[in-house]
Write an enzyme that holds these catalytic residues in place. Structure first.
Site, mmCIF file in Angstrom:
data_model
loop_
_atom_site.group_PDB
_atom_site.id
_atom_site.type_symbol
_atom_site.label_atom_id
_atom_site.label_comp_id
_atom_site.label_asym_id
_atom_site.label_seq_id
_atom_site.Cartn_x
_atom_site.Cartn_y
_atom_site.Cartn_z
ATOM 1 N N ASP A 179 35.100 43.879 36.506
ATOM 2 C CA ASP A 179 35.809 42.790 35.832
ATOM 3 C C ASP A 179 36.100 41.624 36.769
ATOM 4 O O ASP A 179 36.693 40.632 36.353
ATOM 5 C CB ASP A 179 37.100 43.292 35.176
ATOM 6 C CG ASP A 179 38.061 43.932 36.171
ATOM 7 O OD1 ASP A 179 37.650 44.204 37.316
ATOM 8 O OD2 ASP A 179 39.229 44.171 35.807
ATOM 9 N N ASP A 216 34.425 42.764 46.784
ATOM 10 C CA ASP A 216 35.658 42.907 46.007
ATOM 11 C C ASP A 216 35.492 42.270 44.626
ATOM 12 O O ASP A 216 35.161 42.957 43.676
ATOM 13 C CB ASP A 216 36.853 42.325 46.757
ATOM 14 C CG ASP A 216 38.175 42.917 46.286
ATOM 15 O OD1 ASP A 216 38.156 43.893 45.511
ATOM 16 O OD2 ASP A 216 39.240 42.417 46.701
ATOM 17 N N GLU A 248 45.799 47.122 52.196
ATOM 18 C CA GLU A 248 45.486 45.720 51.923
ATOM 19 C C GLU A 248 46.790 44.955 51.742
ATOM 20 O O GLU A 248 47.202 44.196 52.599
ATOM 21 C CB GLU A 248 44.619 45.583 50.676
ATOM 22 C CG GLU A 248 44.285 44.132 50.342
ATOM 23 C CD GLU A 248 43.762 43.956 48.929
ATOM 24 O OE1 GLU A 248 43.166 42.896 48.663
ATOM 25 O OE2 GLU A 248 43.966 44.837 48.081
ATOM 26 N N HIS A 294 32.420 48.381 47.384
ATOM 27 C CA HIS A 294 33.692 47.936 46.801
ATOM 28 C C HIS A 294 33.458 46.643 46.024
ATOM 29 O O HIS A 294 33.466 45.545 46.578
ATOM 30 C CB HIS A 294 34.737 47.711 47.907
ATOM 31 C CG HIS A 294 36.136 47.566 47.396
ATOM 32 N ND1 HIS A 294 37.159 48.416 47.753
ATOM 33 C CD2 HIS A 294 36.697 46.670 46.545
ATOM 34 C CE1 HIS A 294 38.274 48.046 47.157
ATOM 35 N NE2 HIS A 294 38.015 46.974 46.408
ATOM 36 N N HIS A 301 42.572 52.408 46.992
ATOM 37 C CA HIS A 301 42.974 51.104 47.511
ATOM 38 C C HIS A 301 44.192 51.312 48.415
ATOM 39 O O HIS A 301 45.245 51.750 47.951
ATOM 40 C CB HIS A 301 43.367 50.159 46.379
ATOM 41 C CG HIS A 301 42.211 49.460 45.733
ATOM 42 N ND1 HIS A 301 41.293 50.106 44.931
ATOM 43 C CD2 HIS A 301 41.822 48.154 45.779
ATOM 44 C CE1 HIS A 301 40.401 49.231 44.495
ATOM 45 N NE2 HIS A 301 40.698 48.042 44.995
#
EC number: 3.5.4.4
Length: 383
Positions: A39, A316, A227, A35, A224
């Site tokens: 960007d 992340d 979270e 993960h 996703h």
């Protein structure tokens, strides 16, 4: 929600206090990353250098060091608006073919230098079209960059393999198009699909047509979930959409109760996730920034590891979190006194959960990961 009792399961026996890895051993240890956002991992100096070529004039700082500090402060601010603004700056300098090739190549180089031997890096092609590129041109540029970075890393004595995950934005309406794109570039650099973006108000069920298409094509996808939103997000990702992995999934802790005597009760969803060996793409530092945990000591990864969930360690957004795979593991080593055995456990978990064929995963585990950790452990014998 119905639940059932489960006794606390201890972690695998450690080799002893001597095997607590040093920072240098953590860096050298073979690591697997599932993960990581392309960007979210640019070098600050690269952002500054690419801005003119992309016609981007909105950078908050033009000095690389100050810009790096700005990104970390914005991510730590507690303001969702400021956090999201950080990605407008990175995507703003990723609008040409040359920029995408460079960013992807540097990503592979940086991960390899940090000891990552296998990585799945995700990005949203739809966010890189402002300079006139097509979706296909974006994918081909990023693939070219990853291959270039792999070659450069190999020349420097580092081994890494990078696969791309194509991401669709959950607030947009292009998920089926991106899923079809992922399937078209399957086996030529793209290993799977993902959806990302704000969870609240944008459930994964909005994109069922994309997931149904991927399932018909026997393709892999992660979502996703768990979270920014809680258990319903996880349940929908698994039961309605059929996700292979959970991006973050940290809120599964909401379905686990720990009694004062240490006994543990798993709710039905948590038990399902553990029983089915659903991989959790946990990102400790990022979770602290988003408020999913208040400290490393309170992060659910400690309990999830003890209960033998399929937990993995991830970065992340390396730029926004000022982190790396080595940094993530160093936090866990200090907090939970993890050994090389624990690091190997997380790493094998991640490799088992990768979206490449079984025989290739097995080869990575047996030929790269296990020998790498065995070599590090053997160093203690000569101390």
């Amino acid at each position: 929600m119905q639940s059932h009792d489960s006794t606390t399961t201890s972690s695998a026996p450690a080799e002893g206090p001597r095997t607590k890895p040093t920072p240098e051993q953590v860096r050298r240890a073979p690591k697997v990353l599932l993960h990581d956002h392309l960007d979210g991992g640019l070098r600050p100096a690269t952002i500054v250098e690419l801005a003119p070529a992309n016609g981007y004039q909105a950078l908050p700082e033009t000095d690389p060091e100050r810009l790096g500090e700005w990104f970390r402060e914005a991510a730590d601010s507690g303001s969702l608006e400021r956090y999201l603004e950080t990605f407008s700056h990175t995507c703003g300098v990723m609008q040409t073919r040359e920029s995408l090739v460079r960013v992807a190549a540097e990503c592979a180089e940086d991960l390899a230098a940090d000891g990552v031997v296998y990585a799945e890096v995700r990005y949203a092609p739809e966010q890189h079209l402002n300079g006139g590129l097509t979706l296909e041109e974006v994918v081909e540029a990023v693939n070219e960059g990853f291959r270039e970075g792999e070659r450069t890393a190999r020349a420097r004595g580092h081994r890494i393999r990078v696969g791309a995950l194509l991401t669709a934005m959950r607030h947009a309406a292009r998920s089926l198009e991106i899923a079809e794109l992922a399937n078209r570039y399957r086996d030529v650099g793209v290993v799977g699909f993902d959806i990302a973006g704000a969870e609240a108000g944008f459930p994964p069920t909005r994109h069922l047509d994309a997931f149904e298409y991927l399932k018909r094509e026997n393709n892999h996808f992660t979502i996703h979930a768990g979270e920014g939103f809680g258990l319903p997000s996880i349940w929908q990702a698994l039961q309605w959409c059929g996700a292979d992995r959970l991006g973050h999934g940290v809120r599964i802790i909401d379905d686990i109760k720990v009694a004062e005597d240490g006994g543990v009760t798993l709710g039905r969803l948590a038990a399902y996730v553990r029983d089915k060996r659903v991989p959790l793409e946990l990102c400790p530092t990022s979770n602290l920034q988003t408020g999913a945990a208040s400290s490393y000591a309170d992060h659910p990864i400690g309990l999830l590891r003890r209960l033998h969930f399929r937990a993995t360690v991830n970065t992340d957004n390396r730029l926004m979190s000022g982190t790396s795979m080595s940094a993530e593991f160093e936090h866990l080593v200090r907090t939970f006194h993890y050994t090389l055995d624990d690091m190997q456990w997380f790493t094998v978990n991640a490799m088992k959960s990768a979206f490449i064929p079984f025989d290739e995963r097995l080869a990575m585990i047996n030929d790269v990961i296990k020998p790498g950790y065995a070599e590090l452990k053997a160093e203690w014998l000569f101390r």
